[in-house]
Motif scaffolding. Structure first.
Motif, PDB file in Angstrom:
ATOM      1  N   SER A  13       0.830  -1.205   0.000  1.00  9.66           N
ATOM      2  CA  SER A  13       0.000   0.000   0.000  1.00  9.66           C
ATOM      3  C   SER A  13       0.868   1.260   0.000  1.00  9.66           C
ATOM      4  N   ARG A  14       1.911   1.249   0.801  1.00  8.79           N
ATOM      5  CA  ARG A  14       2.817   2.404   0.824  1.00  8.79           C
ATOM      6  C   ARG A  14       3.518   2.571  -0.520  1.00  8.79           C
ATOM      7  N   ALA A  15       3.913   1.469  -1.155  1.00  6.08           N
ATOM      8  CA  ALA A  15       4.558   1.543  -2.470  1.00  6.08           C
ATOM      9  C   ALA A  15       3.589   2.087  -3.513  1.00  6.08           C
ATOM     10  N   GLU A  16       2.316   1.678  -3.422  1.00  3.65           N
ATOM     11  CA  GLU A  16       1.299   2.190  -4.351  1.00  3.65           C
ATOM     12  C   GLU A  16       1.097   3.687  -4.159  1.00  3.65           C
ATOM     13  N   ALA A  17       1.067   4.131  -2.914  1.00  6.93           N
ATOM     14  CA  ALA A  17       0.886   5.561  -2.633  1.00  6.93           C
ATOM     15  C   ALA A  17       2.074   6.369  -3.139  1.00  6.93           C
ATOM     16  N   LEU A  18       3.267   5.858  -2.942  1.00  8.36           N
ATOM     17  CA  LEU A  18       4.470   6.550  -3.422  1.00  8.36           C
ATOM     18  C   LEU A  18       4.497   6.587  -4.947  1.00  8.36           C
ATOM     19  N   THR A  19       4.073   5.502  -5.579  1.00  6.77           N
ATOM     20  CA  THR A  19       3.983   5.465  -7.040  1.00  6.77           C
ATOM     21  C   THR A  19       3.063   6.572  -7.535  1.00  6.77           C
ATOM     22  N   GLU A  21       2.195   9.290  -6.010  1.00  2.00           N
ATOM     23  CA  GLU A  21       2.765  10.605  -5.711  1.00  2.00           C
ATOM     24  C   GLU A  21       3.826  10.987  -6.745  1.00  2.00           C
ATOM     25  N   VAL A  22       4.692  10.048  -7.100  1.00  3.48           N
ATOM     26  CA  VAL A  22       5.736  10.335  -8.096  1.00  3.48           C
ATOM     27  C   VAL A  22       5.100  10.627  -9.450  1.00  3.48           C
ATOM     28  N   ARG A  23       4.125   9.825  -9.846  1.00  6.69           N
ATOM     29  CA  ARG A  23       3.473  10.042 -11.146  1.00  6.69           C
ATOM     30  C   ARG A  23       2.753  11.390 -11.176  1.00  6.69           C
ATOM     31  N   ALA A  46       8.910   5.143 -10.777  1.00 13.08           N
ATOM     32  CA  ALA A  46       7.509   4.915 -10.379  1.00 13.08           C
ATOM     33  C   ALA A  46       7.010   3.589 -10.944  1.00 13.08           C
ATOM     34  N   LEU A  49       8.385   0.917  -8.796  1.00  7.41           N
ATOM     35  CA  LEU A  49       7.640   0.887  -7.532  1.00  7.41           C
ATOM     36  C   LEU A  49       6.295   0.173  -7.705  1.00  7.41           C
TER      37      LEU A  49
END
Length: 151
Positions: A13-19, A21-23, A46, A49
């Motif tokens: 979930s954290r990796a999805e959120a960071l993805t 955010e970067v996109r 991204a 990620l």
């Protein structure tokens, strides 16, 4: 530390959120900006990620499957309706939903996954599936029922 499926799902979930955010950051840059080349690298990161998040979700599911244990009660039940089975000529049928199994479930230990921990008044702990807990709720007055983490 014991790694659980929940830990892996939280990381995914954290990796999805960071993805995301970067996109979003990269999408907000104007076309032709001097950062374009660097943002292309960020978009690649991204994508990695996102792949990592998918891998973590798969690992969580695999771990949950490997940790699941069968109910093991001496007789099987309908997983949805509990002790509602009848058997005839080697076929078991739920009297509520009419689902059938091509073997005598009543005569075999339950193979449904454990989903509950039940502690009776004396402190005895029993782990059981959804179907068996239906009957236990009616029969075990004063027992504590705790839903276990789902895979």
């Amino acid at each position: 530390m014991t790694v659980t499926p929940a830990h892996l799902r939280a990381l995914a979930s954290r990796a999805e959120a960071l993805t995301a955010e970067v996109r979003a950051l990269c999408d907000s840059a104007t076309n032709g900006s001097p950062q374009g080349e660097h943002l292309a690298v960020a978009v690649q990161a991204a994508n990695l990620l996102a792949r990592g998040a998918e891998d973590l979700q798969r690992a969580a599911a695999d771990l949950a499957r490997s940790q699941s244990q069968p109910c093991g009660m001496p007789w099987s039940v309908c997983p949805e309706h509990g002790n509602t089975l009848s058997s005839s000529a080697g076929v078991s049928t739920c009297r509520v939903c009419r689902r059938t199994w091509n073997y005598n479930r009543l005569g075999q230990p339950c193979q449904e996954p454990v989903t509950w921990k039940v502690i009776d008044r004396a402190g005895t702990e029993t782990r059981m599936c959804d179907g068996h807990v239906l009957g236990a709720r009616a029969a075990a007055q004063g027992a504590t029922f705790m839903r276990l983490e789902q895979p």
